[in-house]
Write an enzyme that holds these catalytic residues in place. Structure first.
Site, PDB file in Angstrom:
ATOM      1  N   GLU A 117      63.105  47.556 -18.506  1.00  0.00           N
ATOM      2  CA  GLU A 117      64.746  47.528 -17.817  1.00  0.00           C
ATOM      3  C   GLU A 117      64.609  46.881 -16.764  1.00  0.00           C
ATOM      4  O   GLU A 117      65.682  46.202 -16.425  1.00  0.00           O
ATOM      5  CB  GLU A 117      65.207  49.196 -17.635  1.00  0.00           C
ATOM      6  CG  GLU A 117      65.339  49.852 -19.112  1.00  0.00           C
ATOM      7  CD  GLU A 117      65.665  51.321 -19.067  1.00  0.00           C
ATOM      8  OE1 GLU A 117      66.575  51.884 -19.525  1.00  0.00           O
ATOM      9  OE2 GLU A 117      64.837  52.066 -18.466  1.00  0.00           O
ATOM     10  N   GLU A 137      61.454  55.236 -25.025  1.00  0.00           N
ATOM     11  CA  GLU A 137      61.883  56.619 -24.746  1.00  0.00           C
ATOM     12  C   GLU A 137      62.564  57.430 -25.997  1.00  0.00           C
ATOM     13  O   GLU A 137      62.478  58.669 -25.776  1.00  0.00           O
ATOM     14  CB  GLU A 137      63.097  56.187 -24.114  1.00  0.00           C
ATOM     15  CG  GLU A 137      63.377  55.739 -22.579  1.00  0.00           C
ATOM     16  CD  GLU A 137      62.958  54.147 -22.731  1.00  0.00           C
ATOM     17  OE1 GLU A 137      63.108  53.308 -21.631  1.00  0.00           O
ATOM     18  OE2 GLU A 137      63.020  53.730 -23.851  1.00  0.00           O
TER      19      GLU A 137
END
Length: 279
Positions: A117, A137
């Site tokens: 990210e 995730e």
């Protein structure tokens, strides 16, 4: 205790190294807070014109959030986890995305979760051929929380992003290049050299023009084209009275190399205009 972020500066470029190699440079709360504080200081330091962000050790850029620390926050309730983990991570990626000096991620190894990210958020990224990326995730039973569900589809397109997000599979630096996460892939030993070379190519230009371009792109990319054009015009209007624009025009007309001052001061611009008129 070792500093969670190492700082090295030379020739207008600062290298920030995430420094938890024993934890694959996982983003614990202390590291994120330290990095945010450093960015605040760098933003107002006129001697620093570009940043390179990388990871310590040979294995990882960043393996993502510190899961043990995050798990403790989750155990204390959703409100605590949102405050401690989600909002903190989103502040970091938003700060990097909107920073008015160029930030180049030099991805030297694993870039999983929050590390991926960060790569999505920074304006420029170069990856080692050894780098590996992932959005893992979903393997924990959750979505990304540092902006991955929003920035990755904007970079890679909806369907390609969803394949990465919904499988959690790792992917290579070459695939990251194809998806638009990085600008180039280089041999591992050439990574920092390539990052410095990219910084050098940027630093030859006006730091004010660089900041204006970064702002226009970041603010305009999610707007309609009409709104984006207004933002572009606003950034030009801010540049118009500066000494840097006057210098750029004069240098082009005179066929010489420009010498930019990098100040927003209108007084400097007026002084430059007066000196030019007296020549």
């Amino acid at each position: 205790m070792a500093d969670t972020v190492l700082i090295e500066s030379r020739d207008g470029v600062t290298i920030l190294t995430l420094n938890r190699p024993e934890k694959l440079n996982a983003l614990n709360y202390a590291l994120i807070d330290r990095l945010l504080a450093i960015l605040d200081a760098i933003e107002i330091d006129g001697s620093i014109r570009a940043l390179i962000l990388t990871g310590a050790g040979e294995r990882a850029f960043s393996a993502g959030g510190d899961i043990h620390e995050f798990s403790e926050s989750v155990a204390r309730g959703a409100d605590v986890a949102m405050r401690d983990f989600v909002m903190r991570g989103q502040r970091l990626t938003a700060r990097l995305e909107a920073f008015r000096k160029p930030v180049i991620a030099a991805v030297n190894g694993l870039a999983f979760g929050g590390g991926c990210e960060i790569t999505e958020a920074v304006p420029l990224a170069i990856a080692s051929e050894r780098a590996l990326f992932a959005k893992p995730e979903i393997n924990l039973g959750m979505p990304p929380t540092f902006g991955g569900t929003q920035r990755l589809p904007r970079l890679a397109g909806r369907k390609r992003a969803l394949e990465v997000l919904l499988t959690g599979d790792t992917f290579s630096s070459q695939r990251a290049l194809e998806l638009g996460l990085v600008n180039q892939v280089v041999p591992h030993n050439d990574l920092m050299l390539a990052a410095h070379e990219l910084a050098r190519r940027i630093l030859r230009h006006s730091s004010l023009a660089t900041a204006s371009i970064l702002t226009a792109v970041t603010r305009g990319i999610n707007q309609s084209i009409a709104e984006g054009l207004l933002i572009e015009g606003e950034q030009f209007a801010r540049m118009a009275p500066t000494a840097d624009l006057r210098e750029g025009l004069d240098a082009w007309i005179a066929r010489r190399k420009p010498n930019y001052r990098g100040s927003w001061s209108h007084d400097e611009a007026r002084q430059a205009l007066r000196l030019n008129s007296e020549r």
